[in-house]
Design a protein around this motif. Structure first.
Motif, PDB file in Angstrom:
ATOM      1  N   ALA A 104      -2.306  19.591 -64.124  1.00  0.00           N
ATOM      2  CA  ALA A 104      -2.051  18.196 -63.718  1.00  0.00           C
ATOM      3  C   ALA A 104      -0.763  17.678 -64.345  1.00  0.00           C
ATOM      4  N   GLU A 105      -0.553  17.989 -65.602  1.00  0.00           N
ATOM      5  CA  GLU A 105       0.677  17.572 -66.303  1.00  0.00           C
ATOM      6  C   GLU A 105       1.905  18.197 -65.640  1.00  0.00           C
ATOM      7  N   ALA A 106       1.819  19.487 -65.343  1.00  0.00           N
ATOM      8  CA  ALA A 106       2.954  20.181 -64.719  1.00  0.00           C
ATOM      9  C   ALA A 106       3.240  19.634 -63.323  1.00  0.00           C
ATOM     10  N   ARG A 107       2.191  19.293 -62.587  1.00  0.00           N
ATOM     11  CA  ARG A 107       2.372  18.710 -61.246  1.00  0.00           C
ATOM     12  C   ARG A 107       3.108  17.380 -61.308  1.00  0.00           C
ATOM     13  N   SER A 108       2.862  16.649 -62.365  1.00  0.00           N
ATOM     14  CA  SER A 108       3.480  15.321 -62.478  1.00  0.00           C
ATOM     15  C   SER A 108       4.991  15.408 -62.681  1.00  0.00           C
ATOM     16  N   ASP A 112       8.809  18.840 -58.325  1.00  0.00           N
ATOM     17  CA  ASP A 112       8.967  20.046 -57.507  1.00  0.00           C
ATOM     18  C   ASP A 112       8.237  21.240 -58.124  1.00  0.00           C
ATOM     19  N   LEU A 113       7.217  21.747 -57.419  1.00  0.00           N
ATOM     20  CA  LEU A 113       6.416  22.856 -57.930  1.00  0.00           C
ATOM     21  C   LEU A 113       7.082  24.215 -57.711  1.00  0.00           C
ATOM     22  N   SER A 114       8.051  24.290 -56.816  1.00  0.00           N
ATOM     23  CA  SER A 114       8.668  25.579 -56.498  1.00  0.00           C
ATOM     24  C   SER A 114       9.479  26.133 -57.661  1.00  0.00           C
ATOM     25  N   GLU A 115       9.978  25.293 -58.519  1.00  0.00           N
ATOM     26  CA  GLU A 115      10.768  25.760 -59.664  1.00  0.00           C
ATOM     27  C   GLU A 115      10.190  25.237 -60.981  1.00  0.00           C
ATOM     28  N   ASN A 116       8.885  25.116 -61.020  1.00  0.00           N
ATOM     29  CA  ASN A 116       8.217  24.533 -62.175  1.00  0.00           C
ATOM     30  C   ASN A 116       7.533  25.652 -62.969  1.00  0.00           C
ATOM     31  N   ALA A 117       8.167  26.102 -64.047  1.00  0.00           N
ATOM     32  CA  ALA A 117       7.658  27.209 -64.854  1.00  0.00           C
ATOM     33  C   ALA A 117       6.340  26.856 -65.533  1.00  0.00           C
ATOM     34  N   GLU A 118       6.197  25.601 -65.983  1.00  0.00           N
ATOM     35  CA  GLU A 118       4.946  25.191 -66.634  1.00  0.00           C
ATOM     36  C   GLU A 118       3.777  25.282 -65.661  1.00  0.00           C
ATOM     37  N   TYR A 119       4.031  24.878 -64.414  1.00  0.00           N
ATOM     38  CA  TYR A 119       2.986  24.926 -63.392  1.00  0.00           C
ATOM     39  C   TYR A 119       2.583  26.375 -63.130  1.00  0.00           C
ATOM     40  N   ASP A 120       3.576  27.247 -62.961  1.00  0.00           N
ATOM     41  CA  ASP A 120       3.288  28.665 -62.711  1.00  0.00           C
ATOM     42  C   ASP A 120       2.496  29.280 -63.866  1.00  0.00           C
ATOM     43  N   ALA A 121       2.894  28.974 -65.099  1.00  0.00           N
ATOM     44  CA  ALA A 121       2.201  29.513 -66.275  1.00  0.00           C
ATOM     45  C   ALA A 121       0.763  28.997 -66.339  1.00  0.00           C
ATOM     46  N   ALA A 122       0.563  27.731 -66.060  1.00  0.00           N
ATOM     47  CA  ALA A 122      -0.776  27.145 -66.099  1.00  0.00           C
ATOM     48  C   ALA A 122      -1.661  27.748 -65.010  1.00  0.00           C
ATOM     49  N   LYS A 123      -1.103  27.975 -63.828  1.00  0.00           N
ATOM     50  CA  LYS A 123      -1.878  28.593 -62.743  1.00  0.00           C
ATOM     51  C   LYS A 123      -2.255  30.034 -63.095  1.00  0.00           C
ATOM     52  N   GLU A 124      -1.332  30.758 -63.723  1.00  0.00           N
ATOM     53  CA  GLU A 124      -1.651  32.121 -64.166  1.00  0.00           C
ATOM     54  C   GLU A 124      -2.760  32.108 -65.208  1.00  0.00           C
TER      55      GLU A 124
END
Length: 158
Positions: free
Chosen positions: A34-38, A41-53
């Motif tokens: 949720a924090e990373a989404r905020s 742009d999710l396409s270049e969001n390393a925090e989002y990718d790491a959290a999803k992994e």
């Protein structure tokens, strides 16, 4: 699916890890997503990718632990009566016949094996050599460093 032997202690370790993953880690990773989404742009969001992994890892581990616990055959070594034969969950003292070194191991499942705690996996060369034997027997262990001989000094179910 066949049953997986596990000691009482090992089953509790698996339950504790499952509980932590479901009640703590799962919610922490949801908050991180949720924090990373905020951040946009999710396409270049390393925090989002790491959290999803991390989320995928946690969900996979939860499924793995639930599967292991559902097929676990929990063995309490204090209730075993094997007439002195070494079986899963036995604690065995052995002496290396070449060096005279003595060591005591407990034979446990793969998930609870920890050489620092002298808990060896049922699939290890040492455990395979010991299973079915009894006090006073000499066993040959095919170790990575070569064949070693050990005398079984004591078999305990503690």
């Amino acid at each position: 699916m066949s049953s997986i032997p596990v000691t009482v202690r090992g089953a509790q370790m698996l339950r504790d890890e499952l509980q932590r993953l479901k009640t703590k880690d799962r919610y922490e990773v949801i908050a991180a997503i949720a924090e990373a989404r905020s951040h946009g742009d999710l396409s270049e969001n390393a925090e989002y990718d790491a959290a999803k992994e991390r989320q995928a890892f946690i969900e996979g581990r939860i499924a793995e632990l639930e599967g292991k616990l559902s097929s676990a055959q929990i063995i309490d070594p204090t209730t075993l009566n094997t007439n002195g034969k070494i079986v899963f969950a036995a604690t065995v003292s052995v002496e290396d016949l070449e060096t005279g070194d003595r060591v005591t191991y407990q034979i446990v499942g793969n998930d609870e094996a920890d050489l620092k705690e002298f808990k060896i996996s049922i699939t290890s060369p040492m455990a395979r050599a010991l299973i079915g034997r009894e006090e006073g027997d000499v066993v040959e262990v095919n170790a990575p460093a070569g064949v070693r001989e050990y005398e079984i000094l004591e078999v305990m179910f503690i």
